[in-house]
Motif scaffolding. Structure first.
Motif, PDB file in Angstrom:
ATOM      1  N   PRO A  46      39.797  -5.976  29.672  1.00  0.00           N
ATOM      2  CA  PRO A  46      39.471  -7.397  29.794  1.00  0.00           C
ATOM      3  C   PRO A  46      39.064  -7.799  31.214  1.00  0.00           C
ATOM      4  O   PRO A  46      38.176  -8.620  31.396  1.00  0.00           O
ATOM      5  CB  PRO A  46      40.760  -8.107  29.384  1.00  0.00           C
ATOM      6  CG  PRO A  46      41.502  -7.118  28.572  1.00  0.00           C
ATOM      7  CD  PRO A  46      41.129  -5.777  29.117  1.00  0.00           C
ATOM      8  N   LEU A  47      39.703  -7.193  32.208  1.00  0.00           N
ATOM      9  CA  LEU A  47      39.336  -7.498  33.586  1.00  0.00           C
ATOM     10  C   LEU A  47      37.914  -7.035  33.872  1.00  0.00           C
ATOM     11  O   LEU A  47      37.150  -7.729  34.542  1.00  0.00           O
ATOM     12  CB  LEU A  47      40.314  -6.830  34.557  1.00  0.00           C
ATOM     13  CG  LEU A  47      40.048  -7.069  36.038  1.00  0.00           C
ATOM     14  CD1 LEU A  47      40.246  -8.541  36.378  1.00  0.00           C
ATOM     15  CD2 LEU A  47      40.950  -6.199  36.881  1.00  0.00           C
ATOM     16  N   MET A  48      37.537  -5.872  33.335  1.00  0.00           N
ATOM     17  CA  MET A  48      36.179  -5.370  33.524  1.00  0.00           C
ATOM     18  C   MET A  48      35.167  -6.301  32.863  1.00  0.00           C
ATOM     19  O   MET A  48      34.082  -6.545  33.403  1.00  0.00           O
ATOM     20  CB  MET A  48      36.049  -3.954  32.956  1.00  0.00           C
ATOM     21  CG  MET A  48      34.738  -3.289  33.259  1.00  0.00           C
ATOM     22  SD  MET A  48      34.449  -3.015  35.007  1.00  0.00           S
ATOM     23  CE  MET A  48      35.615  -1.721  35.321  1.00  0.00           C
ATOM     24  N   ALA A  49      35.506  -6.841  31.697  1.00  0.00           N
ATOM     25  CA  ALA A  49      34.595  -7.759  31.012  1.00  0.00           C
ATOM     26  C   ALA A  49      34.394  -9.032  31.830  1.00  0.00           C
ATOM     27  O   ALA A  49      33.277  -9.544  31.942  1.00  0.00           O
ATOM     28  CB  ALA A  49      35.134  -8.096  29.626  1.00  0.00           C
ATOM     29  N   VAL A  50      35.461  -9.549  32.420  1.00  0.00           N
ATOM     30  CA  VAL A  50      35.339 -10.747  33.255  1.00  0.00           C
ATOM     31  C   VAL A  50      34.538 -10.440  34.504  1.00  0.00           C
ATOM     32  O   VAL A  50      33.715 -11.249  34.946  1.00  0.00           O
ATOM     33  CB  VAL A  50      36.737 -11.296  33.612  1.00  0.00           C
ATOM     34  CG1 VAL A  50      36.646 -12.397  34.638  1.00  0.00           C
ATOM     35  CG2 VAL A  50      37.437 -11.789  32.365  1.00  0.00           C
ATOM     36  N   THR A  51      34.732  -9.266  35.072  1.00  0.00           N
ATOM     37  CA  THR A  51      33.970  -8.866  36.251  1.00  0.00           C
ATOM     38  C   THR A  51      32.484  -8.789  35.935  1.00  0.00           C
ATOM     39  O   THR A  51      31.652  -9.203  36.742  1.00  0.00           O
ATOM     40  CB  THR A  51      34.476  -7.511  36.780  1.00  0.00           C
ATOM     41  OG1 THR A  51      35.868  -7.608  37.040  1.00  0.00           O
ATOM     42  CG2 THR A  51      33.753  -7.106  38.035  1.00  0.00           C
ATOM     43  N   ASN A  52      32.147  -8.271  34.759  1.00  0.00           N
ATOM     44  CA  ASN A  52      30.742  -8.232  34.357  1.00  0.00           C
ATOM     45  C   ASN A  52      30.172  -9.636  34.216  1.00  0.00           C
ATOM     46  O   ASN A  52      29.021  -9.885  34.568  1.00  0.00           O
ATOM     47  CB  ASN A  52      30.580  -7.466  33.045  1.00  0.00           C
ATOM     48  CG  ASN A  52      30.737  -5.980  33.241  1.00  0.00           C
ATOM     49  OD1 ASN A  52      30.586  -5.472  34.348  1.00  0.00           O
ATOM     50  ND2 ASN A  52      31.052  -5.273  32.184  1.00  0.00           N
ATOM     51  N   PHE A  93      29.870  -1.648  32.133  1.00  0.00           N
ATOM     52  CA  PHE A  93      29.658  -1.368  30.718  1.00  0.00           C
ATOM     53  C   PHE A  93      29.953   0.099  30.386  1.00  0.00           C
ATOM     54  O   PHE A  93      30.537   0.410  29.344  1.00  0.00           O
ATOM     55  CB  PHE A  93      28.232  -1.710  30.296  1.00  0.00           C
ATOM     56  CG  PHE A  93      27.998  -3.176  30.131  1.00  0.00           C
ATOM     57  CD1 PHE A  93      28.880  -3.969  29.408  1.00  0.00           C
ATOM     58  CD2 PHE A  93      26.893  -3.780  30.692  1.00  0.00           C
ATOM     59  CE1 PHE A  93      28.662  -5.321  29.247  1.00  0.00           C
ATOM     60  CE2 PHE A  93      26.670  -5.131  30.537  1.00  0.00           C
ATOM     61  CZ  PHE A  93      27.549  -5.909  29.819  1.00  0.00           C
ATOM     62  N   ILE A  94      29.569   1.001  31.257  1.00  0.00           N
ATOM     63  CA  ILE A  94      29.821   2.428  31.020  1.00  0.00           C
ATOM     64  C   ILE A  94      31.322   2.718  31.034  1.00  0.00           C
ATOM     65  O   ILE A  94      31.846   3.416  30.153  1.00  0.00           O
ATOM     66  CB  ILE A  94      29.076   3.285  32.074  1.00  0.00           C
ATOM     67  CG1 ILE A  94      27.566   3.193  31.834  1.00  0.00           C
ATOM     68  CG2 ILE A  94      29.540   4.732  32.031  1.00  0.00           C
ATOM     69  CD1 ILE A  94      26.741   3.792  32.948  1.00  0.00           C
ATOM     70  N   VAL A  95      32.034   2.159  32.019  1.00  0.00           N
ATOM     71  CA  VAL A  95      33.483   2.383  32.089  1.00  0.00           C
ATOM     72  C   VAL A  95      34.179   1.767  30.877  1.00  0.00           C
ATOM     73  O   VAL A  95      35.079   2.376  30.287  1.00  0.00           O
ATOM     74  CB  VAL A  95      34.049   1.808  33.409  1.00  0.00           C
ATOM     75  CG1 VAL A  95      35.565   1.784  33.396  1.00  0.00           C
ATOM     76  CG2 VAL A  95      33.549   2.617  34.587  1.00  0.00           C
ATOM     77  N   ARG A  98      33.647   3.984  27.859  1.00  0.00           N
ATOM     78  CA  ARG A  98      34.490   5.186  27.914  1.00  0.00           C
ATOM     79  C   ARG A  98      35.937   4.858  27.601  1.00  0.00           C
ATOM     80  O   ARG A  98      36.622   5.621  26.917  1.00  0.00           O
ATOM     81  CB  ARG A  98      34.382   5.839  29.286  1.00  0.00           C
ATOM     82  CG  ARG A  98      33.023   6.492  29.518  1.00  0.00           C
ATOM     83  CD  ARG A  98      32.975   7.225  30.796  1.00  0.00           C
ATOM     84  NE  ARG A  98      33.836   8.390  30.723  1.00  0.00           N
ATOM     85  CZ  ARG A  98      34.139   9.157  31.742  1.00  0.00           C
ATOM     86  NH1 ARG A  98      33.654   8.879  32.929  1.00  0.00           N
ATOM     87  NH2 ARG A  98      34.925  10.191  31.602  1.00  0.00           N
ATOM     88  N   MET A  99      36.423   3.704  28.083  1.00  0.00           N
ATOM     89  CA  MET A  99      37.810   3.337  27.797  1.00  0.00           C
ATOM     90  C   MET A  99      37.994   3.017  26.320  1.00  0.00           C
ATOM     91  O   MET A  99      39.003   3.369  25.725  1.00  0.00           O
ATOM     92  CB  MET A  99      38.236   2.153  28.654  1.00  0.00           C
ATOM     93  CG  MET A  99      38.435   2.528  30.102  1.00  0.00           C
ATOM     94  SD  MET A  99      39.250   1.257  31.017  1.00  0.00           S
ATOM     95  CE  MET A  99      40.860   1.301  30.279  1.00  0.00           C
ATOM     96  N   LEU A 100      37.024   2.340  25.721  1.00  0.00           N
ATOM     97  CA  LEU A 100      37.126   2.035  24.299  1.00  0.00           C
ATOM     98  C   LEU A 100      37.045   3.290  23.446  1.00  0.00           C
ATOM     99  O   LEU A 100      37.669   3.374  22.393  1.00  0.00           O
ATOM    100  CB  LEU A 100      36.038   1.039  23.883  1.00  0.00           C
ATOM    101  CG  LEU A 100      36.205  -0.375  24.434  1.00  0.00           C
ATOM    102  CD1 LEU A 100      35.002  -1.226  24.063  1.00  0.00           C
ATOM    103  CD2 LEU A 100      37.496  -1.000  23.935  1.00  0.00           C
ATOM    104  N   LYS A 104      39.567   5.537  19.994  1.00  0.00           N
ATOM    105  CA  LYS A 104      39.086   5.977  18.683  1.00  0.00           C
ATOM    106  C   LYS A 104      39.875   7.193  18.240  1.00  0.00           C
ATOM    107  O   LYS A 104      40.355   7.979  19.046  1.00  0.00           O
ATOM    108  CB  LYS A 104      37.589   6.312  18.754  1.00  0.00           C
ATOM    109  CG  LYS A 104      36.723   5.113  18.952  1.00  0.00           C
ATOM    110  CD  LYS A 104      35.261   5.504  18.949  1.00  0.00           C
ATOM    111  CE  LYS A 104      34.391   4.287  19.148  1.00  0.00           C
ATOM    112  NZ  LYS A 104      32.982   4.652  19.203  1.00  0.00           N
ATOM    113  N   LYS A 105      39.965   7.342  16.933  1.00  0.00           N
ATOM    114  CA  LYS A 105      40.666   8.501  16.403  1.00  0.00           C
ATOM    115  C   LYS A 105      39.852   9.763  16.648  1.00  0.00           C
ATOM    116  O   LYS A 105      38.639   9.747  16.673  1.00  0.00           O
ATOM    117  CB  LYS A 105      40.905   8.337  14.896  1.00  0.00           C
ATOM    118  CG  LYS A 105      41.888   7.226  14.581  1.00  0.00           C
ATOM    119  CD  LYS A 105      42.137   7.142  13.098  1.00  0.00           C
ATOM    120  CE  LYS A 105      43.121   6.043  12.787  1.00  0.00           C
ATOM    121  NZ  LYS A 105      43.365   5.924  11.339  1.00  0.00           N
TER     122      LYS A 105
END
Length: 108
Positions: A46-52, A93-95, A98-100, A104-105
């Motif tokens: 979420p912090l990365m999304a706000v930074t973007n 966006f790349i980071v 990768r975190m998302l 994933k299973k």
């Protein structure tokens, strides 16, 4: 009377802009450093999304600063701001991707 005129002029124009802006910049660096490094890993995405989102606002201002008029130092700095904010957005966006993908299973 002369001293009063100097005080009035100083009060009208405020402090020297360079030192004021440098102080705000240095304080922002320290506050940002401590805020970012104290974030738990669960809040990183979420912090990365706000930074973007903040970087996209920076790009709008930088594009206005780097407008098509004559070449000046502010235009060059505006262009550099566009480039650096773009790198920040795409890297974010790349980071985030990768975190998302870590959540994933396996096998999908």
């Amino acid at each position: 009377m002369e001293a009063m005129a100097q005080v009035t002029e100083l009060a009208a124009h405020g402090p020297a802009d360079f030192w004021y802006m440098l102080t705000v910049f240095v304080l922002a660096v320290f506050v940002g450093f401590y805020v970012v490094w104290s974030v738990t890993p669960a809040l990183h995405s979420p912090l990365m999304a706000v930074t973007n989102a903040v970087s996209s606002v920076i790009i709008v201002g930088a594009i206005l600063a780097a407008g098509p008029e004559q070449i000046t130092s502010s235009k060059i700095l505006g262009f550099c701001a566009v480039v650096l904010a773009s790198v920040n957005i795409f890297g974010g966006f790349i980071v985030t991707q990768r975190m998302l993908s870590m959540f994933k299973k396996k096998g999908k």
